[in-house]
Design an enzyme around this catalytic site. Structure first.
Site: not given
Ligand code: GNR
Ligand code: NI
Length: 166
Positions: A46, A51, A92-93, A134-135, A138
């Site tokens: 995601g 980001q 998270c990236l 999670h997104e 952000h």
């Molecule tokens: O790549 C991602 N893997 C992930 C694994 C578990 C819960 C959430 C994520 S999102 C993350 C990519 C990211 O940072 N998205 O904002």
């Molecule tokens: Ni993230």
């Protein structure tokens, strides 16, 4: 199409509140394409516009192995179905190398627009429910480390500042 640079924690721009998308134009479609390419390049599931330092309410998700199932969420609104929580190991990236167990509501209903501005509503469970929450966090300037204890967060912050990955 281009690969965009991903902001790394604790960059203060990750704390910005993203704005509602008003125009469903070609520029939006180009941004979505760049986000999809950036997510794939970074091997994420995601990516939120925040980001890549774009402060508009745009999310892309692809849970498939081969990036064949891109899902786009513009101006997402979430409602929680019940209080049941599930734990997932999140990464998270924007916080490379850090993985922590986070509890979130197990089932959510999302109302959002697609890239054309058409509104849809769907219920999500499992990893998809975790990822969309999670997104959306952000877009509101929130990161998964905010759910950890202040001590744990401080350790991650120090580790990130030292790393050359930024
Ligand atoms: O790549 C991602 N893997 C992930 C694994 C578990 C819960 C959430 C994520 S999102 C993350 C990519 C990211 O940072 N998205 O904002
Ligand atoms: Ni993230």
């Amino acid at each position: 199409m281009s690969i965009l640079q991903i902001l790394k924690y604790p960059n203060p721009n990750l704390r910005q509140q993203a704005k509602t998308v008003e125009k469903f134009d070609q520029n939006l479609k180009l941004t979505i394409d760049d986000m999809l390419e950036t997510m794939k390049d970074a091997k994420g599931i995601g990516l939120a516009a925040t980001q890549v330092d774009i402060h508009s309410r745009i999310i892309v998700i692809d849970l498939s192995e081969d990036y064949s199932d891109p899902q786009i969420f513009i101006n997402p609104e979430m409602s929680i179905v019940d209080k049941t929580l599930s734990a997932y190991t999140e990464g998270c990236l924007s916080i490379p190398g850090v993985q922590e167990n986070i509890e979130r509501p197990s089932v959510v209903i999302i109302t959002a627009s697609d890239a054309n501005g058409d509104i849809f509503k769907a219920e999500y469970t499992g990893l998809m429910a975790t990822c969309i929450q999670h997104e959306i966090d952000h877009l509101n300037g929130k990161l998964f480390v905010d759910y950890l204890s202040p001590l744990k967060r401080q350790l991650i912050r120090k580790k990130m500042k030292k790393s050359k990955a930024n």
